[in-house]
Design a protein around this motif. Structure first.
Motif, mmCIF file in Angstrom:
data_model
loop_
_atom_site.group_PDB
_atom_site.id
_atom_site.type_symbol
_atom_site.label_atom_id
_atom_site.label_comp_id
_atom_site.label_asym_id
_atom_site.label_seq_id
_atom_site.Cartn_x
_atom_site.Cartn_y
_atom_site.Cartn_z
ATOM 1 N N SER A 51 0.942 -1.193 -0.152
ATOM 2 C CA SER A 51 -0.190 0.070 -0.161
ATOM 3 C C SER A 51 1.003 1.244 -0.024
ATOM 4 C CB SER A 51 -0.821 -0.101 1.284
ATOM 5 O OG SER A 51 -1.729 1.111 1.160
ATOM 6 N N TYR A 53 3.798 1.540 -1.074
ATOM 7 C CA TYR A 53 4.581 1.647 -2.456
ATOM 8 C C TYR A 53 3.530 2.366 -3.478
ATOM 9 C CZ TYR A 53 8.481 -1.664 -1.417
ATOM 10 O OH TYR A 53 9.483 -2.240 -0.788
ATOM 11 N N ARG A 54 2.176 1.835 -3.394
ATOM 12 C CA ARG A 54 0.913 2.378 -4.240
ATOM 13 C C ARG A 54 1.099 3.670 -4.083
ATOM 14 N NH1 ARG A 54 -3.876 3.132 -3.206
ATOM 15 N NH2 ARG A 54 -3.986 1.579 -1.351
ATOM 16 N N ARG A 55 1.001 4.084 -2.950
ATOM 17 C CA ARG A 55 0.802 5.677 -2.547
ATOM 18 C C ARG A 55 1.999 6.391 -2.818
ATOM 19 N NH1 ARG A 55 -2.536 5.838 3.015
ATOM 20 N NH2 ARG A 55 -4.168 4.344 2.365
ATOM 21 N N GLY A 57 3.580 5.843 -5.686
ATOM 22 C CA GLY A 57 3.563 5.838 -6.909
ATOM 23 C C GLY A 57 4.464 4.582 -7.732
ATOM 24 N N TYR A 58 4.855 3.753 -6.792
ATOM 25 C CA TYR A 58 5.597 2.678 -7.237
ATOM 26 C C TYR A 58 4.654 1.677 -7.729
ATOM 27 C CZ TYR A 58 9.624 5.315 -5.186
ATOM 28 O OH TYR A 58 10.380 6.285 -4.834
ATOM 29 N N ASP A 59 3.711 1.793 -8.792
ATOM 30 C CA ASP A 59 2.775 0.861 -8.895
ATOM 31 C C ASP A 59 3.153 -0.714 -9.294
ATOM 32 O OD1 ASP A 59 0.895 2.841 -8.525
ATOM 33 O OD2 ASP A 59 0.745 3.374 -10.486
ATOM 34 N N GLN A 60 4.324 -0.612 -10.005
ATOM 35 C CA GLN A 60 4.741 -2.266 -10.287
ATOM 36 C C GLN A 60 5.512 -3.026 -8.971
ATOM 37 O OE1 GLN A 60 4.511 -3.773 -13.086
ATOM 38 N NE2 GLN A 60 3.088 -2.293 -13.629
ATOM 39 N N ALA A 62 4.351 -2.251 -6.163
ATOM 40 C CA ALA A 62 3.081 -2.736 -5.106
ATOM 41 C C ALA A 62 2.577 -3.750 -5.970
ATOM 42 C CB ALA A 62 2.316 -1.426 -5.338
ATOM 43 N N LEU A 63 2.520 -3.862 -6.978
ATOM 44 C CA LEU A 63 1.676 -4.951 -7.857
ATOM 45 C C LEU A 63 2.292 -6.175 -7.653
ATOM 46 C CD1 LEU A 63 -0.974 -5.958 -9.681
ATOM 47 C CD2 LEU A 63 0.565 -5.494 -11.587
ATOM 48 N N TYR A 66 1.703 -7.377 -4.174
ATOM 49 C CA TYR A 66 0.331 -7.785 -4.118
ATOM 50 C C TYR A 66 0.025 -9.184 -4.644
ATOM 51 C CZ TYR A 66 -1.669 -3.373 -2.558
ATOM 52 O OH TYR A 66 -2.095 -2.080 -1.948
ATOM 53 N N CYS A 84 -7.680 -7.443 -9.270
ATOM 54 C CA CYS A 84 -7.095 -7.196 -10.312
ATOM 55 C C CYS A 84 -5.951 -8.101 -10.608
ATOM 56 C CB CYS A 84 -6.533 -5.823 -10.145
ATOM 57 S SG CYS A 84 -5.363 -5.594 -8.961
#
Length: 87
Positions: A51, A53-55, A57-60, A62-63, A66, A84
């Motif tokens: 979470s 990481y996602r906040r 902006g490190y979406d990859q 975070a994904l 996850y 997702c």
């Protein structure tokens, strides 16, 4: 307190949440990673790291985290909401 009890999960959790509330996600991430090292079987710490990481902006990143958590614990109640990443 953390200085004197560096493995106190309550203190580490409080500090992580404090930094999330202050929107200092990098600092929060450090504490949630420590919590995950102390309690590796506890899924919520890795989810909190993802979470952060996602906040940030490190979406990859975070994904990827996850997905790893979901693959290890697909039936865990906190993982069921990640439609997702379900295959």
């Amino acid at each position: 307190m953390h200085k004197y009890l560096p493995t106190s999960i309550d203190t580490i959790s409080w500090l992580g949440i404090y930094y999330v509330n202050a929107e200092l996600y990098e600092k929060a991430c450090v504490y949630f990673q420590k919590a995950a090292q102390i309690q590796p079987q506890e899924v919520k710490w890795r989810l909190m790291v993802a979470s952060c990481y996602r906040r940030m902006g490190y979406d990859q990143r975070a994904l990827k985290l996850y997905e790893g958590v979901y693959n290890e614990s697909p039936d865990h109640v906190d993982c069921k909401g990640f439609s997702c990443i379900k295959k």
